[in-house]
Design an enzyme around this catalytic site. Structure first.
Site, mmCIF file in Angstrom:
data_model
loop_
_atom_site.group_PDB
_atom_site.id
_atom_site.type_symbol
_atom_site.label_atom_id
_atom_site.label_comp_id
_atom_site.label_asym_id
_atom_site.label_seq_id
_atom_site.Cartn_x
_atom_site.Cartn_y
_atom_site.Cartn_z
ATOM 1 N N GLY A 7 0.894 -1.277 0.044
ATOM 2 C CA GLY A 7 0.079 -0.050 -0.137
ATOM 3 C C GLY A 7 0.800 1.253 0.126
ATOM 4 O O GLY A 7 2.155 1.219 0.117
ATOM 5 N N ASP A 102 -5.537 -2.739 -5.202
ATOM 6 C CA ASP A 102 -5.626 -3.240 -3.838
ATOM 7 C C ASP A 102 -7.278 -2.902 -3.424
ATOM 8 O O ASP A 102 -8.105 -3.941 -2.724
ATOM 9 C CB ASP A 102 -5.057 -2.255 -2.597
ATOM 10 C CG ASP A 102 -5.241 -0.870 -2.960
ATOM 11 O OD1 ASP A 102 -5.798 -0.310 -3.846
ATOM 12 O OD2 ASP A 102 -4.741 -0.326 -2.016
HETATM 13 N N1 LIG Z 1 0.884 10.340 8.433
HETATM 14 C C1 LIG Z 1 0.188 9.389 8.224
HETATM 15 N N2 LIG Z 1 -0.233 9.156 6.832
HETATM 16 C C2 LIG Z 1 -0.992 8.051 6.391
HETATM 17 N N3 LIG Z 1 -1.165 6.877 7.198
HETATM 18 C C3 LIG Z 1 -0.788 6.989 8.479
HETATM 19 C C4 LIG Z 1 -0.079 8.253 9.051
HETATM 20 N N4 LIG Z 1 0.281 7.993 10.472
HETATM 21 C C5 LIG Z 1 -0.196 6.690 10.639
HETATM 22 N N5 LIG Z 1 -0.858 6.206 9.643
HETATM 23 C C6 LIG Z 1 -1.457 5.141 9.783
HETATM 24 O O1 LIG Z 1 -0.990 4.186 8.302
HETATM 25 C C7 LIG Z 1 -2.051 3.228 8.318
HETATM 26 C C8 LIG Z 1 -2.213 2.713 6.629
HETATM 27 O O2 LIG Z 1 -3.369 1.818 6.678
HETATM 28 P P1 LIG Z 1 -2.912 0.834 5.659
HETATM 29 O O3 LIG Z 1 -4.444 -0.075 5.632
HETATM 30 O O4 LIG Z 1 -1.661 -0.179 5.727
HETATM 31 O O5 LIG Z 1 -2.717 1.691 4.419
HETATM 32 P P2 LIG Z 1 -2.114 1.371 2.912
HETATM 33 O O6 LIG Z 1 -2.509 0.179 2.178
HETATM 34 O O7 LIG Z 1 -2.549 2.650 2.017
HETATM 35 O O8 LIG Z 1 -0.670 1.604 3.172
HETATM 36 C C9 LIG Z 1 -3.215 3.549 8.938
HETATM 37 O O9 LIG Z 1 -3.523 2.912 9.905
HETATM 38 C C10 LIG Z 1 -3.045 5.090 9.405
HETATM 39 O O10 LIG Z 1 -3.591 5.202 10.766
HETATM 40 C C1 LIG Z 2 -6.961 4.690 -4.343
HETATM 41 C C2 LIG Z 2 -5.564 4.217 -3.810
HETATM 42 C C3 LIG Z 2 -4.676 5.500 -3.605
HETATM 43 C C4 LIG Z 2 -5.592 3.573 -2.473
HETATM 44 O O1 LIG Z 2 -4.447 3.103 -1.910
HETATM 45 P P1 LIG Z 2 -4.133 2.737 -0.469
HETATM 46 O O2 LIG Z 2 -4.962 3.645 0.341
HETATM 47 O O3 LIG Z 2 -4.560 1.555 -0.181
HETATM 48 O O4 LIG Z 2 -2.532 3.050 -0.321
HETATM 49 C C5 LIG Z 2 -5.063 3.097 -4.794
HETATM 50 O O5 LIG Z 2 -6.061 2.096 -4.790
HETATM 51 C C6 LIG Z 2 -4.879 3.777 -6.139
HETATM 52 O O6 LIG Z 2 -3.743 4.246 -6.498
HETATM 53 N N1 LIG Z 2 -5.896 3.597 -6.910
HETATM 54 C C7 LIG Z 2 -5.685 4.230 -8.553
HETATM 55 C C8 LIG Z 2 -7.016 5.073 -8.750
HETATM 56 C C9 LIG Z 2 -8.088 4.513 -8.775
HETATM 57 O O7 LIG Z 2 -8.355 3.567 -8.080
HETATM 58 O O8 LIG Z 2 -9.212 4.890 -9.528
HETATM 59 K K LIG Z 3 -4.804 -0.628 1.540
#
Ligand SMILES: Nc1ncnc2c1ncn2[C@@H]1O[C@H](COP(=O)(O)OP(=O)(O)O)[C@@H](O)[C@H]1O
Ligand SMILES: CC(C)(COP(=O)(O)O)[C@@H](O)C(=O)NCCC(=O)O
Ligand SMILES: [K+]
Length: 242
Positions: A7, A102
């Protein structure tokens, strides 16, 4: 098997045995260096000797290439998921060149052809998608509560908030509260409005911030932390059969 979810904030992995049980799992911030993080995990992965690695990544070609290079050293076959808008389990009219992998896998992991479902991913972005009897109707993308706070911080002079908790949606009487409550309400309010417009859709939430957000939603919410993993398993299972 080894399953990876890259992610925008965290790398998640799951090691599963031959009957699909999770034997090891973790989520770590990758700080835009997922290949280096994986390098540090290879010993652990090798100990379980997975026979295949299935990957969901929304990190783009450059980082994916670095991840591939690191994984090739393990000598275990690996494959990145590609969105298939015409998948047997779920059709989608969304632009399939754009739909995040995702997002799609979370839906694939949740989809039930007997139901109407609203799948909400609470990661770096919050995504809200509607599925009607296995047909994806489209959705919405919001900046997460943390990204919203960062944008207020960087776009204003007098808002200097960079920490604090998101725990209420009542009006605030200080900048700190007004910022956190306003941001949380922007997401909770959107979810409540979308579920008001779609009353017979089951609301399902996943991702790092799902618990924080779901507490304030005025409809029963099903929290599921296995959606993406389930989507990966379904994706590779189907692909092997066809
Ligand atoms: N500054 C920040 N920016 C983004 N996410 C953060 C930050 N600080 C903490 N987080 C935590 O990072 C986690 C990202 O969640 P996750 O589902 O793993 O996202 P991704 O799939 O986008 O990596 C969240 O639980 C959020 O609370
Ligand atoms: C919307 C998202 C940024 C979510 O990503 P995440 O929060 O899981 O890191 C990702 O699925 C993405 O880059 N999507 C492309 C744009 C779209 O889904 O239309
Ligand atoms: K995610």
């Amino acid at each position: 098997m080894l399953w990876l979810d890259l992610g925008n904030t965290r790398l998640k992995y799951w090691l599963t045995d031959d009957i699909g049980q999770i034997v090891s799992h973790d989520a770590k911030q990758h700080l835009q260096a997922p290949a280096e993080l994986l390098m540090g995990l290879t010993d652990r992965f090798e100990r379980y000797a997975p026979d295949f690695i299935g990957i969901s990544s929304v990190l783009g070609d450059a980082l994916n290439a670095q991840v591939s290079e690191t994984l090739s050293r393990l000598n275990i076959p690996f494959e990145f998921v590609h969105v298939d808008a015409a998948h047997a389990l779920m059709k989608s009219a969304y632009n399939d060149q754009q739909l995040g992998c995702d997002r799609w896998l979370q839906m694939l992991g949740a989809v039930d052809k007997k139901k109407r479902q609203c799948v909400i991913g609470c990661g770096t972005a919050v995504t809200i998608d509607l599925i009607d009897h296995a047909e994806h109707l489209g959705g919405y993308i919001f900046p997460s509560i943390y990204l919203q706070r960062e944008s207020l911080f960087s776009g204003t002079k007098q808002i200097t908030i960079s920490n604090g908790t998101f725990d209420s949606v009542s009006q605030g009487m200080t900048t700190q509260d007004a910022v956190h409550r306003g941001i949380l309400l922007s997401i909770v309010g959107a979810i409540n409005e979308i579920s008001r417009r779609h009353p017979n859709f089951e609301v399902i939430m996943t991702g790092g911030d799902a618990a924080t957000i779901s507490q304030h939603v005025n409809r029963p919410v099903r929290l599921r932390d296995d959606l993406l993993l389930n989507g990966l398993a379904r994706y590779f299972d189907y692909r092997n059969k066809s």
